[in-house]
Design an enzyme around this catalytic site. Structure first.
Site, PDB file in Angstrom:
ATOM      1  N   ASP A 230      -1.724 -33.222  35.960  1.00  0.00           N
ATOM      2  CA  ASP A 230      -1.183 -34.504  36.388  1.00  0.00           C
ATOM      3  C   ASP A 230      -2.282 -35.165  37.225  1.00  0.00           C
ATOM      4  O   ASP A 230      -3.230 -34.506  37.697  1.00  0.00           O
ATOM      5  CB  ASP A 230       0.109 -34.342  37.180  1.00  0.00           C
ATOM      6  CG  ASP A 230       0.895 -35.651  37.221  1.00  0.00           C
ATOM      7  OD1 ASP A 230       0.300 -36.721  36.927  1.00  0.00           O
ATOM      8  OD2 ASP A 230       2.092 -35.623  37.557  1.00  0.00           O
TER       9      ASP A 230
HETATM   10  C1  BGC Z   1       2.591 -39.081  37.172  1.00  0.00           C
HETATM   11  C2  BGC Z   1       2.436 -38.791  35.682  1.00  0.00           C
HETATM   12  C3  BGC Z   1       1.606 -39.879  35.061  1.00  0.00           C
HETATM   13  C4  BGC Z   1       0.271 -39.934  35.764  1.00  0.00           C
HETATM   14  C5  BGC Z   1      -0.657 -40.986  35.196  1.00  0.00           C
HETATM   15  C6  BGC Z   1       1.267 -39.357  37.860  1.00  0.00           C
HETATM   16  O1  BGC Z   1       1.473 -39.868  39.143  1.00  0.00           O
HETATM   17  O2  BGC Z   1       3.237 -38.000  37.793  1.00  0.00           O
HETATM   18  O3  BGC Z   1       3.692 -38.715  35.067  1.00  0.00           O
HETATM   19  O4  BGC Z   1       1.463 -39.630  33.679  1.00  0.00           O
HETATM   20  O5  BGC Z   1       0.484 -40.248  37.125  1.00  0.00           O
HETATM   21  O6  BGC Z   1      -0.205 -42.252  35.531  1.00  0.00           O
END
Ligand code: BGC
Length: 760
Positions: A230
């Protein structure tokens, strides 16, 4: 790039390390020298959030327009994998058109608490629903040559302290609840990537969790894709790579690449670990760039699809005296700011710029063919009462036979990044509802919310409640379709609506403290909890009304095979007994007791959606296997099915079981596996055990029965392990024989599990 091994072999150590982290917020690093292109990631999950190079990460403002399909909270309520496959395919096409190679979704985390600020991005409180629907989305996305990223792996069930908190969960709960949906989706849909979550699991960051990322995900489930972090979830890059994390996103500006190089040089990181990640990344890049042909998407056609889908997601919770559907020619007032300022998606990284946006008010007017009167009734930017707005709404309602009142959570109430603290609608909205209801008009409440809200304090003021959750850009049209009966509602709750927050299973353990959140409720999540404590619910898991009615009959249950090749075929007839065509979600629950662990009263194991004309019936068929009866044995660390009688329950919700059948499971695993350390009561709990002890516990001739076998002693000595009891002078039992006796009892108990089924 043709040959992965050859390309990998030509990369320098620095290039290999560099390939395993991002170049920018969204893309990987190209290596032009050997023909490796960059690929681009984009959120995800219910629309393509293609940001410009200098995008603002969590903001949506500058993204390219894309279709905003209903977010997962609504998609989950469709219980329809075929529909989700179509949504996935449309998402894949849009990703192709916007030059995105991997879409960051679906998110299938379990809705452990209704307070989780990101529940709008998740499908269900039940791992089977989440797994089946998640797999369908992956299938659809990847059918277009675009990769999916199954997220957030794993146990990411809250926003509070999400980048540090340790989710402390026992293995049985992990396996049965928090990993089961991922397991299903990984095994059946084979996502190209899995996203490792922010949080820790039992003290170890998910991005550094070797057991999760390698032992379970790759070795047990056969995942062969890329594990991506993530965004900014990596704490220790070397540890992460070692554990099985292939790609750190976004860019670390090269700093962590240098750490990998240093660790490889000083041999604290085996070169093979880096090489394996490089090979997996090159495979992903090859897959994702195989078919670079330009694709365009038909925005109006996708908008129509978004409306069709949204129409199958909204849930009719309540409909007294057939209040809905309304007659388009009737005297109707539309009330509530949300009717003209719709909430249709959640806030945070999933937020996208829609290609167009339907307003419920305009869509209701279009279908009614007349300028229905409207009053906003409240403001969305405050919880304060606005007496003038309330008075205006009351006056409109008093003149209307029916009032459609739009209520819901304002944007500021829920988002990625924080959890909610209560389940209530804003006080000004509830005051408005009371004012409208006091006029005597029939009241239809339409809800817009990403996390569930309790209805118990106000539902007596509503004749009908239509729960729309967040329905995407075409939700306004879909709601109008349902309100006027163009579409018969068929959404079903994929999560329980509780009566009160304190009733919820994680209430005492959410969101934790001092860096830890203890999953003290174990496997008793959602309906598994409410059914186990036989507690009240607002609306049950699986519930949803229709404008027609369905009858269930003719259950059959057939068993073949035994042990792991056990196959149970369940059939039931479902008939549309009303006067409109409609869709029913037929749900199959298994209730399998265990003498060893406490199990939920029932667990959903299969479901199907049937479409029926009035008066027509259909036989629905389900296949269940060994695993559908299993629980994860904490001591043995494996799935276990015992020779017990299990119920198969077919119904319309977890609280509306219409048909029940019973099967005696033909498995060799005895109902209770006896060992010399099993307690006296367990040895005596089966006829075989009783017979063996009566035979063996022989006092000297003339003494009659062994004293411990008298009714009183059996109770008082019941909790004594047999090995200890055998040492007692009065036991008359040979300690040297206990292993052999246990084997004899187990063999006799296992053999008793002969196949047989009955229905009622
Ligand atoms: C989120 C993810 C997301 C990623 C990219 C993170 O803060 O938890 O679900 O895909 O950011 O935006």
């Amino acid at each position: 790039m043709h040959d992965i091994a050859e390309t990998a072999g030509r990369l320098t150590l620095q290039e290999r390390a560099a390939l395993t982290s991002g170049a920018t917020l969204w893309s990987t690093k190209p290596v032009a020298r050997v023909g490796v292109p960059a690929i681009r990631f984009s959120d995800g999950p219910h629309g393509v959030r293609r940001q410009p190079v200098d995008g603002d990460y969590l903001g949506a403002g500058h993204s390219a327009p894309a279709t905003c399909f209903p977010p997962a909270v609504a998609l989950g309520a469709s219980w329809d994998p075929a529909l989700l496959r179509r949504v996935g395919a449309a998402l894949g096409q849009e990703a192709r058109a916007l030059d995105v190679q991997v879409l960051l979704g679906p998110g299938i985390n379990i809705k452990r608490s209704p307070l989780c600020g990101r529940n709008f991005e998740y499908l269900s409180e039940d791992p089977h629903v989440a797994g089946v629907l998640g797999a369908a989305l992956i299938d659809g996305i990847q059918s277009q040559g675009v990769g999916a990223s199954l997220k957030h792996f794993a146990v990411n069930n809250q926003e509070t302290d999400r980048l540090r908190v340790s989710a402390d969960v026992d293995e049985r709960t992990l396996r049965e609840i928090y990993l089961a949906g991922f397991e299903y989706a990984v095994k059946t849909a084979r996502p190209w990537t899995v996203m490792a979550a922010y949080n820790r699991v039992n003290g170890v960051y998910a991005t550094q969790h070797e057991w999760l990322l390698t032992t379970v995900l790759r070795d047990e489930w056969g995942f062969d894709g890329v594990v991506v972090s993530d965004w900014a979830a990596v704490d220790d890059r070397v540890a992460a790579l070692r554990a099985g994390l292939d790609l750190e996103m976004p860019t670390s500006g090269g700093a962590t690449d240098a750490e990998l190089v240093a660790a490889t040089v000083d041999q604290t990181l085996k070169p093979a670990a880096l090489d394996a990640s490089v090979r997996r990344l090159l495979t992903l890049i090859q897959r994702a760039t195989r078919d670079p042909g330009a694709v365009e998407f038909d925005a109006p056609a996708h908008h129509r699809l978004a409306r069709e889908v949204a129409g199958q997601c909204a849930i009719l919770l309540k409909n007294d005296d057939a209040t809905l559907p309304l007659h388009p020619g009737g005297s109707i007032a539309v009330i509530g700011e949300l009717a003209r300022t719709p909430r249709y998606q959640g806030a945070g990284s999933s937020q996208i710029v829609p290609t167009q946006l339907d307003e419920p008010l305009a869509e209701l007017r279009a279908l009614a063919g007349t300028e229905l009167p409207f009053a906003p009734g409240y403001r969305l930017d405050t919880r304060e009462h606005a007496p003038e707005l309330e008075d205006e709404a009351r006056t409109l309602a008093a003149a209307a036979e029916a009032s459609v009142v739009f209520l819901g959570l304002p944007d500021a109430d829920e988002s990625e990044g924080f959890d909610r603290s209560h389940l209530n609608l804003p006080a000004n909205q509830l005051a408005l509802l009371r004012a409208v209801a006091s006029t005597g008009t029939r009241v239809v409440v339409v809800l817009s919310n990403g996390g569930v809200v309790t209805t118990s304090g106000w539902q007596r003021h509503a004749d009908a409640i239509l729960e729309g959750f967040l329905l995407g850009q075409a939700g306004g049209g879909a709601l109008a379709d349902i309100i006027f009966g163009v579409v018969n509602p068929s959404g079903r709750l994929a999560e329980t609506i509780p009566v009160r927050l304190p009733d919820t299973p994680a209430y005492l353990n959410f969101p934790g403290e001092l860096g830890h959140v203890r999953y003290g409720e174990g496997v008793f999540v959602g309906y598994r909890h409410y059914d186990a404590v036989d507690g009240p619910v607002g609306y049950a898991f699986g519930h949803g009304l229709s404008y027609t009615t369905f009858d269930y009959s003719d259950l059959t249950v057939d068993l073949t095979g035994r042990d792991e090749s056990l196959a149970v075929t369940v059939t039931a007839r479902v008939t549309n007994t009303g006067s409109r065509p409609g869709r029913e979600i037929v749900q199959v629950y298994v209730s399998a007791p265990s003498p060893v662990v406490r199990r939920p009263v029932r667990e959903l194991r299969a479901f199907d959606k049937v479409v029926l004309e009035p008066g027509r019936g259909v036989v629905v068929r389900f296949k269940l296997g060994w695993r559908d009866f299993a629980y994860f044995h904490p001591g043995r660390s494996r799935w276990t099915v015992e020779a017990v009688s299990a119920d198969i329950q077919v119904g319309a919700s977890s609280r509306d079981i219409r048909l029940t059948g019973t099967v005696r499971l033909p498995v060799t695993e005895p109902r209770l596996r006896i060992t010399p350390d099993s307690v006296f009561a367990d040895w005596l709990s089966t006829p075989a055990g009783e017979a063996v002890l009566r035979r063996e516990m022989l006092p000297p001739p003339g003494m009659g029965h062994a004293p411990f076998l008298t009714p009183g002693s059996r109770r008082t000595m019941g909790s004594v392990p047999l090995r200890r009891m055998a040492r007692f002078p009065g036991a008359y039992l040979d300690p040297g024989k206990l292993d052999r006796l246990a084997a004899e009892v187990n063999a006799a108990n296992g053999a008793a599990g002969s196949p047989d089924a009955a229905v009622s």
